[in-house]
Each structure stands twice: as C-alpha cells, then as structure tokens.
Design an enzyme around this catalytic site. Structure first.
Site, PDB file in Angstrom:
ATOM      1  N   GLU A 151       0.848  -1.193   0.000  1.00 53.86           N
ATOM      2  CA  GLU A 151       0.000   0.000   0.000  1.00 53.86           C
ATOM      3  C   GLU A 151       0.887   1.248   0.000  1.00 53.86           C
ATOM      4  O   GLU A 151       1.820   1.338   0.792  1.00 53.86           O
ATOM      5  CB  GLU A 151      -0.879  -0.011   1.256  1.00 53.86           C
ATOM      6  CG  GLU A 151      -1.823   1.160   1.347  1.00 53.86           C
ATOM      7  CD  GLU A 151      -2.673   1.288   0.076  1.00 53.86           C
ATOM      8  OE1 GLU A 151      -3.474   0.393  -0.204  1.00 53.86           O
ATOM      9  OE2 GLU A 151      -2.501   2.288  -0.648  1.00 53.86           O
ATOM     10  N   PHE A 152       0.568   2.197  -0.892  1.00 55.73           N
ATOM     11  CA  PHE A 152       1.381   3.418  -0.969  1.00 55.73           C
ATOM     12  C   PHE A 152       0.574   4.662  -0.603  1.00 55.73           C
ATOM     13  O   PHE A 152       1.042   5.776  -0.798  1.00 55.73           O
ATOM     14  CB  PHE A 152       1.962   3.574  -2.380  1.00 55.73           C
ATOM     15  CG  PHE A 152       2.874   2.443  -2.773  1.00 55.73           C
ATOM     16  CD1 PHE A 152       4.174   2.380  -2.284  1.00 55.73           C
ATOM     17  CD2 PHE A 152       2.430   1.426  -3.603  1.00 55.73           C
ATOM     18  CE1 PHE A 152       5.017   1.326  -2.625  1.00 55.73           C
ATOM     19  CE2 PHE A 152       3.272   0.371  -3.952  1.00 55.73           C
ATOM     20  CZ  PHE A 152       4.577   0.321  -3.452  1.00 55.73           C
ATOM     21  N   LYS A 206       8.329  -1.787  -1.387  1.00 56.54           N
ATOM     22  CA  LYS A 206       7.661  -0.946  -0.374  1.00 56.54           C
ATOM     23  C   LYS A 206       8.677  -0.362   0.612  1.00 56.54           C
ATOM     24  O   LYS A 206       8.692   0.844   0.886  1.00 56.54           O
ATOM     25  CB  LYS A 206       6.592  -1.786   0.348  1.00 56.54           C
ATOM     26  CG  LYS A 206       5.898  -1.082   1.476  1.00 56.54           C
ATOM     27  CD  LYS A 206       5.129   0.144   1.036  1.00 56.54           C
ATOM     28  CE  LYS A 206       4.747   0.983   2.239  1.00 56.54           C
ATOM     29  NZ  LYS A 206       4.077   2.218   1.894  1.00 56.54           N
ATOM     30  N   ASN A 210       9.910   3.683   0.921  1.00 56.38           N
ATOM     31  CA  ASN A 210       9.735   4.495   2.133  1.00 56.38           C
ATOM     32  C   ASN A 210      11.079   4.958   2.691  1.00 56.38           C
ATOM     33  O   ASN A 210      11.217   6.098   3.139  1.00 56.38           O
ATOM     34  CB  ASN A 210       8.957   3.711   3.196  1.00 56.38           C
ATOM     35  CG  ASN A 210       7.462   3.926   3.043  1.00 56.38           C
ATOM     36  OD1 ASN A 210       7.020   4.572   2.096  1.00 56.38           O
ATOM     37  ND2 ASN A 210       6.684   3.398   3.962  1.00 56.38           N
ATOM     38  N   PHE A 251       8.849  16.105  -0.952  1.00 53.84           N
ATOM     39  CA  PHE A 251       9.669  15.654   0.182  1.00 53.84           C
ATOM     40  C   PHE A 251      10.946  16.481   0.322  1.00 53.84           C
ATOM     41  O   PHE A 251      11.968  15.983   0.761  1.00 53.84           O
ATOM     42  CB  PHE A 251       9.977  14.149   0.081  1.00 53.84           C
ATOM     43  CG  PHE A 251       8.773  13.314   0.366  1.00 53.84           C
ATOM     44  CD1 PHE A 251       8.559  12.800   1.625  1.00 53.84           C
ATOM     45  CD2 PHE A 251       7.820  13.100  -0.605  1.00 53.84           C
ATOM     46  CE1 PHE A 251       7.418  12.070   1.907  1.00 53.84           C
ATOM     47  CE2 PHE A 251       6.672  12.384  -0.340  1.00 53.84           C
ATOM     48  CZ  PHE A 251       6.476  11.863   0.922  1.00 53.84           C
ATOM     49  N   LEU A 252      10.860  17.758  -0.081  1.00 52.64           N
ATOM     50  CA  LEU A 252      12.000  18.654   0.095  1.00 52.64           C
ATOM     51  C   LEU A 252      11.619  19.833   0.991  1.00 52.64           C
ATOM     52  O   LEU A 252      12.196  20.906   0.867  1.00 52.64           O
ATOM     53  CB  LEU A 252      12.495  19.164  -1.271  1.00 52.64           C
ATOM     54  CG  LEU A 252      13.279  18.159  -2.131  1.00 52.64           C
ATOM     55  CD1 LEU A 252      13.703  18.806  -3.440  1.00 52.64           C
ATOM     56  CD2 LEU A 252      14.500  17.617  -1.404  1.00 52.64           C
ATOM     57  N   ALA A 254      11.994  21.360   4.385  1.00 52.53           N
ATOM     58  CA  ALA A 254      12.775  21.192   5.619  1.00 52.53           C
ATOM     59  C   ALA A 254      11.848  21.378   6.819  1.00 52.53           C
ATOM     60  O   ALA A 254      10.900  22.161   6.773  1.00 52.53           O
ATOM     61  CB  ALA A 254      13.898  22.213   5.638  1.00 52.53           C
ATOM     62  N   CYS A 262       4.660   5.085   9.514  1.00 54.37           N
ATOM     63  CA  CYS A 262       5.387   4.282   8.512  1.00 54.37           C
ATOM     64  C   CYS A 262       6.888   4.538   8.454  1.00 54.37           C
ATOM     65  O   CYS A 262       7.673   3.614   8.648  1.00 54.37           O
ATOM     66  CB  CYS A 262       4.774   4.507   7.138  1.00 54.37           C
ATOM     67  SG  CYS A 262       3.117   3.813   7.016  1.00 54.37           S
ATOM     68  N   LYS A 322       1.441  14.820  10.684  1.00 55.59           N
ATOM     69  CA  LYS A 322       1.380  15.739   9.540  1.00 55.59           C
ATOM     70  C   LYS A 322      -0.043  16.273   9.435  1.00 55.59           C
ATOM     71  O   LYS A 322      -0.929  15.829  10.186  1.00 55.59           O
ATOM     72  CB  LYS A 322       1.818  15.054   8.251  1.00 55.59           C
ATOM     73  CG  LYS A 322       0.905  13.915   7.847  1.00 55.59           C
ATOM     74  CD  LYS A 322       1.285  13.392   6.478  1.00 55.59           C
ATOM     75  CE  LYS A 322       0.239  12.443   5.982  1.00 55.59           C
ATOM     76  NZ  LYS A 322       0.444  11.991   4.638  1.00 55.59           N
TER      77      LYS A 322
HETATM   78  P1  NAD Z   1      -3.704   0.331  12.092  1.00 61.10           P
HETATM   79  O1  NAD Z   1      -3.054   0.010  13.379  1.00 61.10           O
HETATM   80  O2  NAD Z   1      -4.359   1.658  11.902  1.00 61.10           O
HETATM   81  O3  NAD Z   1      -4.797  -0.772  11.760  1.00 61.10           O
HETATM   82  C1  NAD Z   1      -4.576  -2.134  11.898  1.00 61.10           C
HETATM   83  C2  NAD Z   1      -5.881  -2.778  12.333  1.00 61.10           C
HETATM   84  O4  NAD Z   1      -5.739  -4.188  12.264  1.00 61.10           O
HETATM   85  C3  NAD Z   1      -6.282  -2.471  13.772  1.00 61.10           C
HETATM   86  O5  NAD Z   1      -7.582  -1.925  13.791  1.00 61.10           O
HETATM   87  C4  NAD Z   1      -6.241  -3.833  14.467  1.00 61.10           C
HETATM   88  O6  NAD Z   1      -7.197  -3.977  15.479  1.00 61.10           O
HETATM   89  C5  NAD Z   1      -6.511  -4.764  13.317  1.00 61.10           C
HETATM   90  N1  NAD Z   1      -6.084  -6.143  13.527  1.00 61.10           N
HETATM   91  C6  NAD Z   1      -4.899  -6.595  13.983  1.00 61.10           C
HETATM   92  N2  NAD Z   1      -4.905  -7.933  14.012  1.00 61.10           N
HETATM   93  C7  NAD Z   1      -6.111  -8.340  13.564  1.00 61.10           C
HETATM   94  C8  NAD Z   1      -6.721  -9.608  13.370  1.00 61.10           C
HETATM   95  N3  NAD Z   1      -6.088 -10.740  13.620  1.00 61.10           N
HETATM   96  N4  NAD Z   1      -7.981  -9.647  12.910  1.00 61.10           N
HETATM   97  C9  NAD Z   1      -8.653  -8.508  12.640  1.00 61.10           C
HETATM   98  N5  NAD Z   1      -8.123  -7.280  12.799  1.00 61.10           N
HETATM   99  C10 NAD Z   1      -6.873  -7.203  13.254  1.00 61.10           C
HETATM  100  O7  NAD Z   1      -2.584   0.109  10.971  1.00 61.10           O
HETATM  101  P2  NAD Z   1      -2.459   0.868   9.572  1.00 61.10           P
HETATM  102  O8  NAD Z   1      -1.883   2.222   9.742  1.00 61.10           O
HETATM  103  O9  NAD Z   1      -3.740   0.713   8.829  1.00 61.10           O
HETATM  104  O10 NAD Z   1      -1.328  -0.009   8.868  1.00 61.10           O
HETATM  105  C11 NAD Z   1      -1.566  -1.332   8.463  1.00 61.10           C
HETATM  106  C12 NAD Z   1      -0.398  -1.789   7.628  1.00 61.10           C
HETATM  107  O11 NAD Z   1      -0.310  -1.021   6.427  1.00 61.10           O
HETATM  108  C13 NAD Z   1       0.963  -1.659   8.302  1.00 61.10           C
HETATM  109  O12 NAD Z   1       1.793  -2.721   7.925  1.00 61.10           O
HETATM  110  C14 NAD Z   1       1.507  -0.370   7.735  1.00 61.10           C
HETATM  111  O13 NAD Z   1       2.915  -0.325   7.737  1.00 61.10           O
HETATM  112  C15 NAD Z   1       0.981  -0.417   6.324  1.00 61.10           C
HETATM  113  N6  NAD Z   1       0.813   0.900   5.710  1.00 61.10           N
HETATM  114  C16 NAD Z   1       0.284   1.920   6.430  1.00 61.10           C
HETATM  115  C17 NAD Z   1       0.104   3.159   5.807  1.00 61.10           C
HETATM  116  C18 NAD Z   1      -0.463   4.315   6.584  1.00 61.10           C
HETATM  117  O14 NAD Z   1      -0.421   5.425   6.058  1.00 61.10           O
HETATM  118  N7  NAD Z   1      -0.983   4.101   7.787  1.00 61.10           N
HETATM  119  C19 NAD Z   1       0.454   3.339   4.465  1.00 61.10           C
HETATM  120  C20 NAD Z   1       0.961   2.250   3.769  1.00 61.10           C
HETATM  121  C21 NAD Z   1       1.138   1.033   4.380  1.00 61.10           C
END
Ligand code: NAD
Length: 435
Positions: A151-152, A206, A210, A251-252, A254, A262, A322
């Site tokens: 996911e981006f 990914k 990042n 991303f420039l 400062a 992330c 942010k």
């Molecule tokens: P988050 O903590 O907001 O959400 C994760 C959710 O998963 C929580 O609600 C949690 O309760 C649930 N969960 C965990 N285990 C579970 C299970 N067994 N069954 C059901 N639900 C379960 O996390 P996020 O920010 O959405 O990030 C999720 C992933 O995506 C991470 O690996 C992160 O690095 C990646 N990611 C995040 C972003 C971002 O901007 N937040 C962007 C790209 C990628």
C-alpha cells in the site's frame, strides 16, 4: 467480487470503502469490538478527508459491512486483504509480524473456494513465503495463493490516493492469482501504471521506497542546517533542486524530521533486514540516527528560547505527525513535546484533528486548548509542529496580543517571516534567511 479486509485501520478502512465504491462486496473485519461497533453505527474511527460520504454511501448501498467475525469476511471471498499493523519490535526494531501471522492463522480455517490472500501490510522480504507455509500447515486442503500488494497511500489523502494511485505493485508468483488481481484493478488499468513483479521484489519495493523518501527528508533537513550556517535559504535551495526532474520537488520541505506510523518503523525494519543478510545499508542507518537527533535538537532550541523566563508557558500548534490526519503515532510533534516534558515544560497544545489521539498518549501531562488562539493565551513561546494550513492563515496580530512574550518557533516554515517580524515577534524557523 467479494473482498474480505482484515484490519480496519488507516489502510484497511479507506481501502475497503474504495473497493466498495468500485462495486465490490466488501466485508471488513477487526478484532477490536469497539471499532466495529462504531463503524456499524455509521461512525468513522479515523479522520480522512472525503471518507465519510463514501463510507455512508456504500453502507447504504449494501456493498460495505463490518464484523468481528473472521468467518464472515473470509468465507467465499475472492480476495482477502491483510491490512493489520506491523509495528517495530520493541527490542530489535525489526517489523513485528505477530498480527500478520495471527491473522493468517485465523483466516486459514475459513478458506473454502479458491482465494487470493493479498498482504497490504508492509512486511519484510520472505513474509509471503511464511504466510503461505503457515496456511498450508493449518489447512492443507485450502485452495489459495498468497501475493504481496503493498500500500502506498498517504494518510490524509487516503481516498484521493486510492482512486489516483501513482502506481500499483503486484507481487505474485502465481498466474492464477495475478489474473484475479488484474480483474480487481481493471478500473485502474487505463490510468495507472501496474507493475507485476515477484513477491519478494514487491515486498522490497515498499521498504526501499519508504526508506528513500525518509532519506530525502533527512537530506533536506541537513541542507537546512547548512543554510542556517552559510546564509543560504533552504526554501530557495529546495525549489532549485526540485526543478530537476531527476530529483523532483516533493519531500524537500525542511522541518523537524520525519515521523508517522510508517517512515520510522519502515526505515528501522529495512536497516534490520540489511544487517540480517550481511549488507548493512549505511545511508538508512545514518538517516535514522540523524532524524532522532533532530527532534531533540528542536526541543533544545525551544528550551534555549525560554531559558531566561521563569515558569515559561509554551504553546504548541500541531500534534498529528502531519496535516490532514489525526494520527499521532511516532509524530515528531509528540517527540518534541516528550523532550520538553522531560525538562518540566508547561505546555498547552492545539491540533485541529488530533486532540483525541494525542490525549490518549499524553493524558494530563499537557493542557489542551479549544482553539489555536486560546492555546497561545499568556504563552511565552509559540511552537509550530504540524503543517496545518490554518496555522499559516492565523491572524498574528491577535496572537501578538494574547501572548505574554512574543516568540515564535516555526519548525514547519508556515509563516511569512517579514510579517511575523513586523508584528514584533522574535522569530525562528528552519533554514530560511529573512534579515
Ligand atoms: P492500524 O493500526 O491503523 O490498523 C490495523 C488494524 O488491524 C487495527 O484496527 C487492528 O485492530 C486490526 N487487527 C490486527 N490484528 C487483527 C486480526 N487478527 N484480525 C482482525 N483485525 C486485526 O494500521 P495501519 O496504519 O492501517 O497499517 C496497516 C499496515 O499497512 C501496516 O503494515 C503499515 O505499515 C501499512 N501501511 C500503512 C500506511 C499508513 O499510512 N498508515 C500506508 C501504507 C502502508
């Protein structure tokens, strides 16, 4: 298609809403009952611009539902997206995969027809192999393929980014799974680059992306330090650099360092993976250390500015990592506040969206203001830590009347230096030249 989404956080929820809007039948499962209760009651659990309308519309259309039952999300699904957290391990700082493996274990029981299991979470190289093995072990009869679908999206722009992705990366070692994903992403085929690569390459893309962006932020911050000493202006320098298509403008800006859910954890995980395979990635190691130091340095600047003032009151504008989000995870603002609190600072803060999330972390260690003007009342220094537009638009003449000492530390370069100085403020910002 029928889609199950595991995890309704900052990724799972907007993705679920987006996929429902494209006409799919989406069932989102989360293990936190309170979240699901809220979502079922039509109440969003995160703030994202544009999410509310699509959320309501797709629930009403019967395409989007929420449950705590893994069975309801997985049984009969064509695609199951895993979007659970991958936080840093508290000791080693590698990605902690306990939520991933627990989700994979739970879902394995309910696989009936052929299903594509796609990992949206950011996971280390080889995790797809491990998920596959785990599912085969738990349910040898399961007919499924495991792919990587990183996911981006950017928090604050999640809905925009869902419908307008820069690119879609599909890491698949199975033609059958690739065909399913091609169908799912058919609405994007004409307008977005879709890259099909191996699962391990996709997992690496990914993290490498990042880490690169984090390094870019750290680089411009180091250039800002240089500008402060050499008399150049980092905003002019960044503009000139960004006009080079090979570098790019984004991303420039400062500031006070990168943060969020992330970049800090993904740089640490990438650094760990490099060490683990015997090729330490020095650029990333340096970036992490430099970024941590930067937030301490910013706190020191604040403490120095108020050193002579007995019982100084510090006003903080911005708590989220942010603008556009209520997410305070690894927020640089929170790190600066933590460093100030270690020095017993008296802090009142305001953030347009993140007061609730910040309060859950900081509790009563600081005072929370109802708006940005109340926040600065009788303050000796105003510190701007998040780049919310309303701070740039603030009426500084009102701020000047309300503050006890007129000091502004603008760590996001939001204000116009000339206007600020003209109102009699003592003004500090990042790497800009204004006298
Ligand atoms: P988050 O903590 O907001 O959400 C994760 C959710 O998963 C929580 O609600 C949690 O309760 C649930 N969960 C965990 N285990 C579970 C299970 N067994 N069954 C059901 N639900 C379960 O996390 P996020 O920010 O959405 O990030 C999720 C992933 O995506 C991470 O690996 C992160 O690095 C990646 N990611 C995040 C972003 C971002 O901007 N937040 C962007 C790209 C990628």
């Amino acid at each position: 298609m029928k889609i199950g989404i595991i995890g309704t956080g900052y990724v799972g929820l907007p993705t679920g809403v987006g996929l429902a809007e494209l006409g799919n039948e989406v069932v989102c499962v989360d293990k936190i009952k309170e979240k699901i209760d809220d979502l079922k009651a039509g109440k969003l659990t995160i703030y994202e611009d544009g999410l509310q309308d699509l959320f309501e519309k797709n629930i009403a259309a019967g395409r989007l539902s929420f449950t705590t039952s893994m069975r309801k999300a997985v049984e009969g699904a064509d695609v199951v997206l895993i979007a659970v957290g991958t936080p840093p391990h508290p000791i080693t700082h590698e990605a902690d995969l306990k939520y991933i493996y627990s989700a994979a274990t739970e879902l394995s029981t309910y696989l009936t027809d052929y299903t594509v299991i796609a990992t949206k979470s950011t996971v280390p190289v080889g995790t797809g192999d491990n998920i596959e093995q785990l599912i085969r072990l738990k349910n040898p009869a399961a007919r499924c393929d495991v792919i990587s679908l990183p996911e981006f999206l950017r928090e604050g722009f999640a809905i925009h980014d869902f419908f307008n992705p820069d690119r879609i990366v599909v890491g698949s070692n199975s033609e059958k799974a690739t065909a399913v994903i091609k169908e799912l992403y058919a609405p994007f085929a004409d307008k977005t680059d879709i890259l099909y690569v191996s699962r391990r390459s996709s997992e690496t893309i990914k993290y490498a992306s990042n880490a690169f962006l984090a390094m870019k932020i750290h680089y411009i911050n180091e250039i800002a330090n240089f500008c402060e000493k050499s008399g150049a202006d980092v905003t002019e320098v960044a503009k000139g650099m960004g006009m080079d298509a090979r570098i790019g403008k984004r991303f420039l800006n400062a500031g006070l360092g990168f943060g969020g859910s992330c970049f800090p954890k993904d740089t640490m995980a990438m650094a760990f993976m490099g060490r683990a395979v015997g090729t330490p990635i020095e650029l990333i190691e340096t970036t992490i250390a430099g970024n941590n130091k930067r937030k301490e340095e910013m706190a020191e600047r604040v403490l120095k500015a108020v050193k002579q003032i007995p019982n100084a009151k510090i006003a903080v504008w911005g708590l989220a990592f942010k603008d556009g989000t209520d997410d305070c995870r690894q927020s640089p603002a929170m790190d600066v506040i933590a460093a100030l609190l270690k020095n017993k600072a008296d802090i009142t803060a305001y953030d347009p969206k993140a007061m609730g999330t910040a309060c859950r972390i900081l509790g009563d260690k600081i005072t929370y203001a109802d708006d940005m003007y109340t926040c600065v009342k009788d303050a000796d220094a105003l510190v701007i830590l998040t780049e919310w537009k309303q701070f740039a638009d603030a009426d500084l003449s009102v701020v000047a009347q309300l503050m006890r000492s007129k000091k502004i530390m603008d760590f996001r370069n939001m204000l116009n230096p000339k206007n600020t100085l003209a109102l009699g403020f003592e003004y500090q910002c990042i790497g800009r030249k204004f006298d």
